[in-house]
Design an enzyme around this catalytic site. Structure first.
Site, mmCIF file in Angstrom:
data_model
loop_
_atom_site.group_PDB
_atom_site.id
_atom_site.type_symbol
_atom_site.label_atom_id
_atom_site.label_comp_id
_atom_site.label_asym_id
_atom_site.label_seq_id
_atom_site.Cartn_x
_atom_site.Cartn_y
_atom_site.Cartn_z
ATOM 1 N N HIS A 2 0.757 -1.149 -0.064
ATOM 2 C CA HIS A 2 -0.030 0.007 0.138
ATOM 3 C C HIS A 2 0.827 1.164 0.010
ATOM 4 O O HIS A 2 2.043 1.127 0.247
ATOM 5 C CB HIS A 2 -0.962 0.151 1.150
ATOM 6 C CG HIS A 2 -0.311 -0.013 2.795
ATOM 7 N ND1 HIS A 2 0.335 -1.140 2.823
ATOM 8 C CD2 HIS A 2 -0.161 1.104 3.368
ATOM 9 C CE1 HIS A 2 0.833 -0.673 4.364
ATOM 10 N NE2 HIS A 2 0.653 0.632 4.368
ATOM 11 N N ARG A 57 5.277 5.366 14.219
ATOM 12 C CA ARG A 57 5.226 6.056 12.899
ATOM 13 C C ARG A 57 4.302 7.475 13.178
ATOM 14 O O ARG A 57 3.399 7.541 13.735
ATOM 15 C CB ARG A 57 4.464 5.093 12.056
ATOM 16 C CG ARG A 57 4.437 5.733 10.642
ATOM 17 C CD ARG A 57 3.277 4.878 9.613
ATOM 18 N NE ARG A 57 2.026 5.278 9.948
ATOM 19 C CZ ARG A 57 0.973 4.655 8.906
ATOM 20 N NH1 ARG A 57 1.239 3.825 8.190
ATOM 21 N NH2 ARG A 57 0.145 5.084 9.009
HETATM 22 C C1 SIN Z 1 3.308 0.527 7.608
HETATM 23 O O1 SIN Z 1 3.549 2.075 7.946
HETATM 24 O O2 SIN Z 1 2.207 0.689 6.981
HETATM 25 C C2 SIN Z 1 3.677 -0.563 8.310
HETATM 26 C C3 SIN Z 1 5.151 -0.572 8.244
HETATM 27 C C4 SIN Z 1 5.701 -1.752 9.193
HETATM 28 O O3 SIN Z 1 5.327 -2.104 10.088
HETATM 29 O O4 SIN Z 1 6.825 -2.131 8.864
#
Ligand code: SIN
Length: 304
Positions: A122, A295
């Site tokens: 995505h 994040r």
């Molecule tokens: C994400 O940000 O979509 C997932 C990234 C990850 O957990 O490696």
């Protein structure tokens, strides 16, 4: 990304680095991850970044699409401060943020559950009218094996299409929505409040938004394919059945192995990616181990 013609050309351009890199990067040492994309950068302390180093980071992001820094030590405040240099931080409309830091998501997989967040290719938040420009993730608790993140270069995905295909999709829009990803039977378990990540049943889940299938990166001027299997439902003004043959072809093509790189996390790794020209997928292959990453995403512009 400096990839224009092919992964082979890209590899050739970078194989004798650092000469080329040394010309443009004075503060940073840049080590490309694969012939397709991605670079590991050293020479930057993200807690203490002068303007020159920051501008080299921006250049590396535009050249490589994904950049990784090792051995960083980011508190939520400094993580957000670094991200804010790229633009306004978003509050995720569906996933609850960390207490006191609503713009920050704790991507937490416990030892006895499977990875669910971000698993599957995505581009972050492409279901929004203004999808995320970039994402910056800090690795905190990392499994001894597994749990890597894959990335795919969407400039290459576009550039390797035939002239006929490029012409055919030049002015086609696609419909993006969070609906499938956030209401599938497995996704529904997310809302019971028992998981390590808290989700809200927000109205946005049912919204649909149209974006061009080919978008032009506002900073590099390059064209990238902009469809992804998690959030792209169909072409505009077409049914899902009608869209399927071509859309499924594009979704397979855009994550071809030779367009990819992989980041192996360690505690203190910070990875940033540009969602306007990169797709990514977390791997669900670290059963039995805890994994915690933080994040933040930066608000982007409407794709054109
Ligand atoms: C994400 O940000 O979509 C997932 C990234 C990850 O957990 O490696």
């Amino acid at each position: 990304m400096t990839v224009h013609k092919s992964t082979a050309q890209f590899a050739k351009d970078h194989s004798e680095a650092p000469p080329k890199a040394a010309d443009t990067f004075n503060r940073l040492t840049v080590k490309p991850l694969t012939g397709a994309m991605g670079a590991e950068l050293s020479g930057a302390d993200l807690n203490n970044l002068d303007d020159q180093t920051f501008s080299e980071i921006v250049k590396a992001l535009y050249d490589f699409g994904v950049i990784a820094f090792r051995d960083q030590n980011l508190a939520p405040e400094t993580h957000k401060a670094f991200a804010s240099r790229f633009g306004r931080l978003e509050v995720h409309p569906i996933v609850e943020g960390v207490e006191g830091h609503p713009e920050m998501i704790k991507m937490h997989k416990s030892a006895n559950t499977e990875s669910t967040f971000g698993v599957g290719w995505h581009s972050d938040n492409s279901f929004l009218e203004n999808p995320s420009l970039g994402s910056i993730v800090y690795g905190d608790v990392i499994p001894p094996v597994g749990g890597d993140t894959l990335f795919a270069n969407q400039y290459l995905a576009y550039e390797t299409l035939s002239p006929g295909m490029k012409k055919m999709i030049a002015s086609v829009n696609a419909v993006h929505s969070a609906r499938d990803a956030y209401t599938s039977p497995t996704a529904n378990e997310k809302y019971d409040g028992k998981g390590t990540i808290k989700y809200r049943h927000a109205e946005i889940i049912e919204h649909e938004v149209e974006h061009p299938v080919v978008r032009t990166h506002p900073a590099t001027g390059r064209k990238a394919l902009y469809v992804n299997p998690m959030f792209t439902l169909r072409f505009a003004d077409m049914t899902r059945e009608e869209s399927a043959p071509l859309l499924e072809y594009l979704l397979r093509h855009c994550v071809r192995e030779d367009f990819q790189c992989r980041v192996r996390w360690a505690k203190g790794t910070v990875t940033m990616w540009d969602n306007r020209c990169v797709q990514h997928a977390a791997l669900n292959d670290c059963e039995g181990y805890e994994r915690i990453l933080y994040r933040v995403t930066i608000a982007g512009e409407r794709p054109e």
